[in-house]
Design an enzyme around this catalytic site. Structure first.
Site, PDB file in Angstrom:
ATOM      1  N   PHE A 127     -12.593 -16.536   7.287  1.00 44.85           N
ATOM      2  CA  PHE A 127     -12.704 -15.096   7.468  1.00 44.85           C
ATOM      3  C   PHE A 127     -11.443 -14.351   6.799  1.00 44.85           C
ATOM      4  O   PHE A 127     -11.203 -13.069   6.616  1.00 44.85           O
ATOM      5  CB  PHE A 127     -12.543 -14.705   8.994  1.00 44.85           C
ATOM      6  CG  PHE A 127     -11.555 -14.631   9.639  1.00 44.85           C
ATOM      7  CD1 PHE A 127     -10.379 -13.612   9.481  1.00 44.85           C
ATOM      8  CD2 PHE A 127     -11.114 -15.836  10.292  1.00 44.85           C
ATOM      9  CE1 PHE A 127      -9.061 -13.866  10.307  1.00 44.85           C
ATOM     10  CE2 PHE A 127      -9.740 -15.894  10.988  1.00 44.85           C
ATOM     11  CZ  PHE A 127      -8.833 -14.953  10.760  1.00 44.85           C
ATOM     12  N   LYS A 135     -21.644 -19.702   1.331  1.00 36.69           N
ATOM     13  CA  LYS A 135     -21.985 -19.337   2.584  1.00 36.69           C
ATOM     14  C   LYS A 135     -20.709 -18.593   3.237  1.00 36.69           C
ATOM     15  O   LYS A 135     -19.611 -19.023   3.233  1.00 36.69           O
ATOM     16  CB  LYS A 135     -22.272 -20.611   3.293  1.00 36.69           C
ATOM     17  CG  LYS A 135     -22.751 -20.564   4.670  1.00 36.69           C
ATOM     18  CD  LYS A 135     -22.265 -19.634   5.730  1.00 36.69           C
ATOM     19  CE  LYS A 135     -21.113 -20.430   6.415  1.00 36.69           C
ATOM     20  NZ  LYS A 135     -20.383 -19.357   7.445  1.00 36.69           N
ATOM     21  N   GLU A 192     -19.000 -15.183   8.707  1.00 33.59           N
ATOM     22  CA  GLU A 192     -19.941 -14.157   9.295  1.00 33.59           C
ATOM     23  C   GLU A 192     -19.119 -13.146   9.858  1.00 33.59           C
ATOM     24  O   GLU A 192     -19.546 -12.096  10.263  1.00 33.59           O
ATOM     25  CB  GLU A 192     -20.754 -14.899  10.545  1.00 33.59           C
ATOM     26  CG  GLU A 192     -19.790 -15.524  11.542  1.00 33.59           C
ATOM     27  CD  GLU A 192     -19.443 -17.170  11.515  1.00 33.59           C
ATOM     28  OE1 GLU A 192     -19.004 -17.510  10.286  1.00 33.59           O
ATOM     29  OE2 GLU A 192     -19.342 -17.880  12.483  1.00 33.59           O
ATOM     30  N   SER A 227     -10.719 -24.093   9.273  1.00 28.36           N
ATOM     31  CA  SER A 227      -9.903 -24.517  10.333  1.00 28.36           C
ATOM     32  C   SER A 227      -9.863 -26.052   9.840  1.00 28.36           C
ATOM     33  O   SER A 227     -11.231 -26.854   9.527  1.00 28.36           O
ATOM     34  CB  SER A 227     -10.103 -24.280  11.524  1.00 28.36           C
ATOM     35  OG  SER A 227     -11.513 -24.545  11.704  1.00 28.36           O
ATOM     36  N   CYS A 271      -3.334 -18.972   5.899  1.00 25.00           N
ATOM     37  CA  CYS A 271      -2.814 -20.157   6.033  1.00 25.00           C
ATOM     38  C   CYS A 271      -1.661 -20.611   5.571  1.00 25.00           C
ATOM     39  O   CYS A 271      -0.922 -21.750   5.519  1.00 25.00           O
ATOM     40  CB  CYS A 271      -3.968 -21.272   5.114  1.00 25.00           C
ATOM     41  SG  CYS A 271      -3.946 -20.957   3.506  1.00 25.00           S
ATOM     42  N   GLU A 331      -1.589 -24.668  15.241  1.00 25.82           N
ATOM     43  CA  GLU A 331      -1.620 -23.253  14.168  1.00 25.82           C
ATOM     44  C   GLU A 331      -2.416 -22.032  15.248  1.00 25.82           C
ATOM     45  O   GLU A 331      -3.358 -22.333  15.818  1.00 25.82           O
ATOM     46  CB  GLU A 331      -2.926 -23.479  13.224  1.00 25.82           C
ATOM     47  CG  GLU A 331      -3.075 -22.487  12.267  1.00 25.82           C
ATOM     48  CD  GLU A 331      -4.003 -22.765  11.307  1.00 25.82           C
ATOM     49  OE1 GLU A 331      -5.232 -23.087  11.546  1.00 25.82           O
ATOM     50  OE2 GLU A 331      -3.793 -22.311  10.146  1.00 25.82           O
TER      51      GLU A 331
HETATM   52  P1  NAD Z   1     -13.319 -21.699  10.632  1.00 25.67           P
HETATM   53  O1  NAD Z   1     -13.160 -23.220  10.309  1.00 25.67           O
HETATM   54  O2  NAD Z   1     -13.571 -21.251  12.087  1.00 25.67           O
HETATM   55  O3  NAD Z   1     -14.528 -21.283   9.746  1.00 25.67           O
HETATM   56  C1  NAD Z   1     -14.591 -21.395   8.341  1.00 25.67           C
HETATM   57  C2  NAD Z   1     -16.153 -21.558   7.890  1.00 25.67           C
HETATM   58  O4  NAD Z   1     -16.726 -22.678   8.719  1.00 25.67           O
HETATM   59  C3  NAD Z   1     -16.741 -20.411   8.254  1.00 25.67           C
HETATM   60  O5  NAD Z   1     -17.740 -20.043   6.968  1.00 25.67           O
HETATM   61  C4  NAD Z   1     -17.573 -20.701   9.434  1.00 25.67           C
HETATM   62  O6  NAD Z   1     -18.907 -20.065   9.581  1.00 25.67           O
HETATM   63  C5  NAD Z   1     -17.668 -22.202   9.236  1.00 25.67           C
HETATM   64  N1  NAD Z   1     -17.805 -22.993  10.560  1.00 25.67           N
HETATM   65  C6  NAD Z   1     -17.131 -22.479  11.836  1.00 25.67           C
HETATM   66  N2  NAD Z   1     -17.454 -23.251  12.815  1.00 25.67           N
HETATM   67  C7  NAD Z   1     -18.397 -24.220  12.089  1.00 25.67           C
HETATM   68  C8  NAD Z   1     -18.996 -25.438  12.673  1.00 25.67           C
HETATM   69  N3  NAD Z   1     -18.799 -25.655  14.046  1.00 25.67           N
HETATM   70  N4  NAD Z   1     -19.669 -26.360  12.008  1.00 25.67           N
HETATM   71  C9  NAD Z   1     -19.914 -25.855  10.407  1.00 25.67           C
HETATM   72  N5  NAD Z   1     -19.492 -24.534  10.026  1.00 25.67           N
HETATM   73  C10 NAD Z   1     -18.696 -24.086  10.875  1.00 25.67           C
HETATM   74  O7  NAD Z   1     -12.226 -21.096  10.119  1.00 25.67           O
HETATM   75  P2  NAD Z   1     -11.649 -19.269  10.181  1.00 25.67           P
HETATM   76  O8  NAD Z   1     -11.277 -18.855  11.544  1.00 25.67           O
HETATM   77  O9  NAD Z   1     -12.629 -18.590   9.435  1.00 25.67           O
HETATM   78  O10 NAD Z   1     -10.527 -19.272   9.251  1.00 25.67           O
HETATM   79  C11 NAD Z   1      -9.151 -19.643   9.473  1.00 25.67           C
HETATM   80  C12 NAD Z   1      -8.646 -20.904   9.190  1.00 25.67           C
HETATM   81  O11 NAD Z   1      -8.908 -21.340   7.984  1.00 25.67           O
HETATM   82  C13 NAD Z   1      -7.369 -21.221   9.653  1.00 25.67           C
HETATM   83  O12 NAD Z   1      -7.013 -22.565  10.259  1.00 25.67           O
HETATM   84  C14 NAD Z   1      -6.476 -21.298   8.342  1.00 25.67           C
HETATM   85  O13 NAD Z   1      -5.175 -22.080   8.070  1.00 25.67           O
HETATM   86  C15 NAD Z   1      -7.760 -21.760   7.491  1.00 25.67           C
HETATM   87  N6  NAD Z   1      -7.613 -21.476   6.042  1.00 25.67           N
HETATM   88  C16 NAD Z   1      -7.011 -22.335   5.117  1.00 25.67           C
HETATM   89  C17 NAD Z   1      -6.891 -22.256   3.859  1.00 25.67           C
HETATM   90  C18 NAD Z   1      -6.320 -23.230   3.012  1.00 25.67           C
HETATM   91  O14 NAD Z   1      -6.340 -23.082   1.688  1.00 25.67           O
HETATM   92  N7  NAD Z   1      -5.801 -24.449   3.588  1.00 25.67           N
HETATM   93  C19 NAD Z   1      -6.921 -21.026   3.467  1.00 25.67           C
HETATM   94  C20 NAD Z   1      -7.439 -20.025   4.221  1.00 25.67           C
HETATM   95  C21 NAD Z   1      -7.785 -20.294   5.562  1.00 25.67           C
END
Ligand code: NAD
Length: 503
Positions: free
Chosen positions: A155, A179, A182, A232, A287, A386
């Site tokens: 997000f 994808k 949401e 994450s 991040c 985090e």
């Molecule tokens: P998230 O892991 O909740 O979601 C990421 C994606 O995975 C979304 O598209 C979501 O729909 C999907 N998803 C969520 N739960 C899932 C599941 N159980 N099974 C399959 N798919 C699932 O992350 P977020 O809250 O949207 O974003 C924040 C996180 O992203 C933080 O941890 C941040 O550090 C990380 N991030 C990392 C980088 C990097 O380059 N290292 C960059 C941006 C964000």
């Protein structure tokens, strides 16, 4: 109960058309500054996702044969369209993410730089050629596209992170299923429309909005060759393991706890300004945000706390469209609650809460004020985890060696920075720190488009960084051709391995 009629209904974008989902599950998109639902979309089911993958697979053969220079032409047009629509794209980001308009424009700009990198894709794909590897024999490389690639995005960068992926994959000759998160789908959907306006054939980029159901189809569908994930660590590790089990190439860029070391010789005012932007910009939802300051020496720590405290207290908090706002809300109610529970845990563990932003939660929307903790130790959850919010921990150490050890012992290794005037210390740090992206007097060292972005340790699974040449390599497979011209040299049958030295 929300009134679906009063909210804007979004659609997926498959094969050049806007289509409804068929999962029967309505996903709600919030405006985090008001806490109200602004849009809805019916989540993509596994069938919808399979359809998007099939369409991408059908489009692959034709698209992969389009010459790279022609693909680059589409990127040139796309670049113009993104520039023309920057304000509109940034507004979509701010409305759903909550970050300030200037910050949203900044991320559209960083995404645009990837598109600009892709306008030179014919240069990035040019191959190596070795003449006369043996007598009359030449060798050369081709980098060919994989097929259907998929992207799963978080997000927190609704414009930039998708643009880390699909422009590079598509420019390399792949087709793509994106994808979106949401929580923030509108900007990614609009970017997809603009890509078609730029001349991309239908089926090459298919964009869906969904959750685990859509992700699991991507991970198991045999037509998907490669998966890029940003999000994450828990989810990323799952995606890496499941995708790999199904023989896909996977890069999963994950969570972080980024430390900034401040040496006693650093310019402390400059360091303190850098900390404020890096810790509280985008409400800490980056991040690469700095979430830990490691102050070397008590005098450094005391001066920093003295300088930071009034700055954190006076952060201007509000909605993205209010004048002079520096920090917006966090993305969701769950996120707000999680951040508050960490602040409570920090207090209970004995850290000193110098600035308490919890009263901001009384406003409408999902706000958390800036929080500053002093005397944080490495066993506290505010240090180990985090938090992904505007909460900064100051850890006090006596020596540079202790500071370095702290960074290297942490499970994450995304970004880090050192503030110092001493070149020797900076060089030792950049050489010995176990982190993927390192800043010297730069608090958020996000690599630009022609370099590649990626962490170490549990901040990245799959070993491959994103965009730049690492991105081109990830989205292509290497073919090496060895050829003998002319055919006039006859040696008879050869039963041993030839080498150039046997001539
Ligand atoms: P998230 O892991 O909740 O979601 C990421 C994606 O995975 C979304 O598209 C979501 O729909 C999907 N998803 C969520 N739960 C899932 C599941 N159980 N099974 C399959 N798919 C699932 O992350 P977020 O809250 O949207 O974003 C924040 C996180 O992203 C933080 O941890 C941040 O550090 C990380 N991030 C990392 C980088 C990097 O380059 N290292 C960059 C941006 C964000």
């Amino acid at each position: 109960i929300i009134n679906i009629m009063s909210t804007h209904l979004l659609k997926h974008f498959i094969n050049g058309e806007k289509v409804s989902g068929s999962s029967g599950r309505i996903l709600e998109v919030f405006n985090p500054a008001t806490g109200k639902v602004s849009k809805t979309i019916e989540a993509a089911s596994s069938n919808d996702t399979a359809k998007a993958i099939q369409v991408a697979s059908d489009a692959f053969e034709d698209w992969s044969q389009v010459p790279p220079s022609k693909r680059a032409q589409i990127m040139f047009t796309y670049r113009e369209l993104i520039i023309k629509h920057t304000d509109e794209l940034a507004e979509l980001v701010s409305q759903e993410h909550g970050k300030t308009f200037a910050d949203a424009k900044g991320e559209v700009g960083r995404g645009l730089e990837i598109v600009e990198y892709c306008t030179a894709i014919n240069n990035h794909l040019k191959s190596d050629f070795s003449a006369d590897v043996s007598r009359g024999i030449d060798s050369h490389n081709l980098r060919q596209p994989l097929g259907v690639c998929a992207g799963i995005v978080p997000f927190n960068f609704p414009a930039m992170v998708p643009m880390w992926m699909y422009p590079v994959a598509i420019a390399c000759g792949n087709t793509f299923v994106l994808k979106l998160s949401e929580k923030v789908p509108s900007c990614g959907l609009r970017l997809t429309e603009l890509m078609h306006e730029a001349g991309l054939p239908d089926g090459v980029l298919n964009t869906i909005v969904g959750d685990k159901e859509a992700v699991d189809e991507i991970l198991t569908n045999p037509q998907v060759r490669a998966v890029s994930f940003v999000g994450s660590t828990g989810v990323g590790e799952y995606i890496y393991q499941e995708g790999s089990k199904n023989n896909k190439r996977v890069q999963a860029l994950c969570g972080a706890k980024n430390h900034m070391i401040v040496m006693p010789d650093a310019d402390l005012e400059q360091s303190s300004d850098a900390i404020i932007g890096a810790a509280y910009g985008s409400a800490g939802e980056r991040c690469m945000a700095i979430s830990v300051v490691v102050a070397v020496g008590d005098e450094t720590a005391d001066k920093l706390i003295e300088s930071l405290t009034p700055k954190v207290k006076s952060l201007k908090i509000g909605a993205y469209d209010e004048p002079n706002v520096e920090m917006g809300p966090v993305v969701s109610k769950e996120s707000q609650e999680k951040i508050i529970s960490y602040i409570d845990a920090g207090i209970n563990a004995g850290a000193d809460l110098k600035v308490d932003g919890r009263s901001e939660t009384e406003r409408d929307g999902f706000f958390v004020g800036g929080c500053l903790f002093d005397n944080v130790t490495s066993d506290m959850s505010i240090y180990t985890d985090e938090i992904f919010g505007p909460v900064l921990s100051v850890v006090r150490v006596s020596t540079y060696d202790e500071a370095l050890k702290l960074v290297n012992d942490h499970e994450y290794g995304n970004g880090t920075a050192i503030f110092t005037r001493d070149g020797d210390t900076a060089r030792h740090f950049t050489t010995n720190v176990k982190v993927g992206m390192v800043g010297v007097n730069i608090p958020i060292p996000v690599p630009v488009a022609m370099h590649s972005f990626g962490g170490w340790k549990r901040s990245l699974f799959g070993g491959s960084s994103i965009h730049g040449m690492e991105g081109v390599r990830f989205y292509t497979q290497l073919k090496t051709i060895t050829s003998r011209w002319p055919s006039g040299i006859r040696k008879g049958a050869q039963f041993n391995f030839e080498s150039g030295k046997d001539v």
